[in-house]
Design a protein around this motif. Sequence first.
Motif, PDB file in Angstrom:
ATOM      1  N   PRO A 124      10.084  25.373   4.981  1.00 14.19           N
ATOM      2  CA  PRO A 124      10.398  23.961   5.250  1.00 14.19           C
ATOM      3  C   PRO A 124       9.570  23.025   4.377  1.00 14.19           C
ATOM      4  O   PRO A 124       8.522  23.390   3.831  1.00 14.19           O
ATOM      5  N   ASN A 125      10.043  21.805   4.243  1.00 16.10           N
ATOM      6  CA  ASN A 125       9.256  20.736   3.643  1.00 16.10           C
ATOM      7  C   ASN A 125       9.693  19.425   4.261  1.00 16.10           C
ATOM      8  O   ASN A 125      10.829  19.285   4.717  1.00 16.10           O
ATOM      9  N   GLY A 126       8.803  18.476   4.298  1.00 16.32           N
ATOM     10  CA  GLY A 126       9.143  17.172   4.863  1.00 16.32           C
ATOM     11  C   GLY A 126       8.102  16.141   4.494  1.00 16.32           C
ATOM     12  O   GLY A 126       6.967  16.472   4.155  1.00 16.32           O
ATOM     13  N   GLY A 127       8.516  14.880   4.531  1.00 16.89           N
ATOM     14  CA  GLY A 127       7.566  13.838   4.194  1.00 16.89           C
ATOM     15  C   GLY A 127       8.139  12.455   4.412  1.00 16.89           C
ATOM     16  O   GLY A 127       9.324  12.283   4.721  1.00 16.89           O
ATOM     17  N   ILE A 128       7.303  11.477   4.257  1.00 14.17           N
ATOM     18  CA  ILE A 128       7.689  10.086   4.416  1.00 14.17           C
ATOM     19  C   ILE A 128       7.138   9.289   3.240  1.00 14.17           C
ATOM     20  O   ILE A 128       6.028   9.539   2.767  1.00 14.17           O
ATOM     21  N   VAL A 129       7.943   8.344   2.743  1.00  9.61           N
ATOM     22  CA  VAL A 129       7.542   7.449   1.663  1.00  9.61           C
ATOM     23  C   VAL A 129       7.705   6.023   2.163  1.00  9.61           C
ATOM     24  O   VAL A 129       8.771   5.650   2.675  1.00  9.61           O
ATOM     25  N   VAL A 130       6.678   5.222   2.022  1.00  6.24           N
ATOM     26  CA  VAL A 130       6.717   3.812   2.406  1.00  6.24           C
ATOM     27  C   VAL A 130       6.479   2.982   1.148  1.00  6.24           C
ATOM     28  O   VAL A 130       5.463   3.137   0.466  1.00  6.24           O
ATOM     29  N   GLU A 131       7.444   2.101   0.822  1.00  8.57           N
ATOM     30  CA  GLU A 131       7.352   1.244  -0.356  1.00  8.57           C
ATOM     31  C   GLU A 131       7.599  -0.196   0.081  1.00  8.57           C
ATOM     32  O   GLU A 131       8.700  -0.732  -0.048  1.00  8.57           O
ATOM     33  N   PRO A 132       6.564  -0.854   0.622  1.00  8.90           N
ATOM     34  CA  PRO A 132       6.752  -2.198   1.165  1.00  8.90           C
ATOM     35  C   PRO A 132       7.112  -3.228   0.108  1.00  8.90           C
ATOM     36  O   PRO A 132       7.723  -4.249   0.407  1.00  8.90           O
ATOM     37  N   SER A 133       6.721  -2.976  -1.138  1.00 10.42           N
ATOM     38  CA  SER A 133       6.995  -3.904  -2.229  1.00 10.42           C
ATOM     39  C   SER A 133       7.211  -3.084  -3.490  1.00 10.42           C
ATOM     40  O   SER A 133       6.592  -2.021  -3.645  1.00 10.42           O
ATOM     41  N   PRO A 134       8.081  -3.529  -4.403  1.00 12.54           N
ATOM     42  CA  PRO A 134       8.296  -2.766  -5.632  1.00 12.54           C
ATOM     43  C   PRO A 134       6.990  -2.481  -6.360  1.00 12.54           C
ATOM     44  O   PRO A 134       6.175  -3.379  -6.574  1.00 12.54           O
TER      45      PRO A 134
END
Length: 705
Positions: A458-468
């Motif tokens: 398995p693999n998993g993750g989260i990406v947060v990009e509040p502003s370019p």
Amino acid sequence: MRVSLLLSAALLPLASTAQAAEEDTAGTRPENEAPIVVTAARTALPVTALPLTAEVIDRATLDRQVQISGSVVDAIAALTPSFSPARQKLSGQGETLRGRSPLFAIDGIPQTAPLRDGSRDGFTIDPFFVDRVELILGSNALQGIGGTGGVINQVTVSAPVEDGWSVRTILQGTAESGFRSDGFGGKAGALVANRSGAFDVVAGAAYERRGVFRDGEQRRIAPDGTQGDLQDSDSLSFFAKAGVELGGGVRLEAMGQRFHLQGEGDLVAVAGSRALGRPATAVKGVVPGEAPENLAESLSLTLTAEDLAGGALRVRGFWNRTADIYGGGTFADFQDPAIAPVGTLFDQSQNISRKWGVNASWERGFGPLNLVLGADLLNDHTVQKLAATDRAWVPPTDYRSIAPFAQGNLALWDGKVRLAGGVRWENVEITIPDYRTLWFYGPQQVGGGSPSFERLLPNGGIVVEPSPGIRAYASYSQGYTVPDVGRITRAIRTPGVDLDRFLDIAPVVADNREIGVEVNRGPVNASATYYWSDSDRGQLLVLVGDVFEVQRQRIEIEGIELNLSTATPIPGLRLGIGYAHLDGRVDTNGDGRVNADLDGANIGPDRLNLSADYTNGPVNLRVQSRTHYSKRFDGGDPRNDFGGYTLLDGAVSLSTDVGTFTLAGQNLLDKQYIDYNSDTQRPTDSLRFFAGRGRSVTLGWLGRF
């Protein structure tokens, strides 16, 4: 340790860059610059949408680094702090990425042999044919077997975008400090490309002659007579790629390449003295047997369809062959009293690996969800022979892997948050016939078999990009590879072993966790990454007698990477800094708890990279330093502790209408040092006590017409 590193990563998010190699030397990134897509990630999404650390060494950067140092491996080592110091030898044994072995690939074609790692997978294509190098750092199963340390994918050149002809040439000469005749080297190559409507083709050849290497005190550096050497060698390479657009977004493309490097075999090593710090040197002489050589050939056929059932299909079939010859000797492992008196039998090994496979994937967007479905098939046949006596050191072994996978990426709130995850099912079978080990190991009669292994990764993750240009991510992924089966099976000393039940050849599964922060705004390109990985039954190289053998032990690794690239108030001047800290531990007594440091054969030292780029019209100047910090290995022989060293390189180039002229220098201060791999192993072996290369200067011309 983990807490302190995590705090460092949190407090220094502006002190690093994950995309350091893609910096704009003028000082800022254009606002409309296309996002970076890493093909090794198996998706058309930009790397900023993925919860991982990736780097891209573009062609201009690669060309400059290769003129400084001569190889893709040296270029990666100079630009990527978490890659261990390059050995400057033909062998890459002991070179790691984040403390684990990376998977080398050419256009996604694996170069690493899964059954018997010959450690030459970094030298299977001439860098003149490479357009860019993609690095995915950390354990993952994106490319299947082999990526426990990451993926190093060399993407080959393509035909021009517009109709017409183009020519790219290279001419260069290299000299060691002192300008002695035996130290001169040179390279010549040409690529011819054409696009005509639906058809395109590019083809070329390159020849390189490498002279003798000298250290900072002008002594010849001893050759690695067993593993092979880059110095005093010749290489001849061919490359071709042709494609046709079939209409409706369908394209068929074929690629073929051949790389052959062979030593001259006229340098004989002379032992130095470890006690006195005097490195081994070399004199002219005749080396018995065949000189070490490396042959690598690859063929591929790729079909892409941009609109199949609403998605994009990519299918690649490939064939790859490597044939490596190693230097010979009267090594203890090779002796057999039935052939010759013990201590007199000369032999040398040859590693032959043939693999073929298919990589297929289909990618489609469903609103905010991007979905990739695919399957990989890989077959490999490997044998390691003793050429002089026609004995099998590693028995003929077959490997078969079937791996379907699914990967999803869900964009939420206009892409400000992304959830990524997927699974890959590896189904591996290894087939080995009954065989008898060499006399040195018993000999032992070993029962063959076809052990199989299954694993859902398995693999998993989260990406947060509040502003370019600003993003943070966290991820978990598993890497999967078989250990060096050849090293294990050839060295069995226990009577009555049946390979169907022999756990030492079970795959290595590495769990990788990673947290990162990146900033790419205006003149600043920065990132900080903290990671930790572990494997219950890792692969550890241990020197036994004259050769390294594999031991299966628990391994834990953690580290931090910090990089910063930024423009300055001085127009055209850009500065860069990169730092990597690695901490690797191993369980040496089998109680399930790590109790000693990984040694220099298995992990690199902490690194600090500094660079300055200055561009003024057609002139570009780069100065870079690499500091390898001293390292003590807890639980190891104190004679293997590493003293550390700093090297300074530089290059100045002038762009003209007929191409780019470059004057480049490696180890500009002519620093005398012992290379990391040699300094941290074999404390009583003064014959393999190698110095690093002293100052070398290369004058080159890259022409484009």
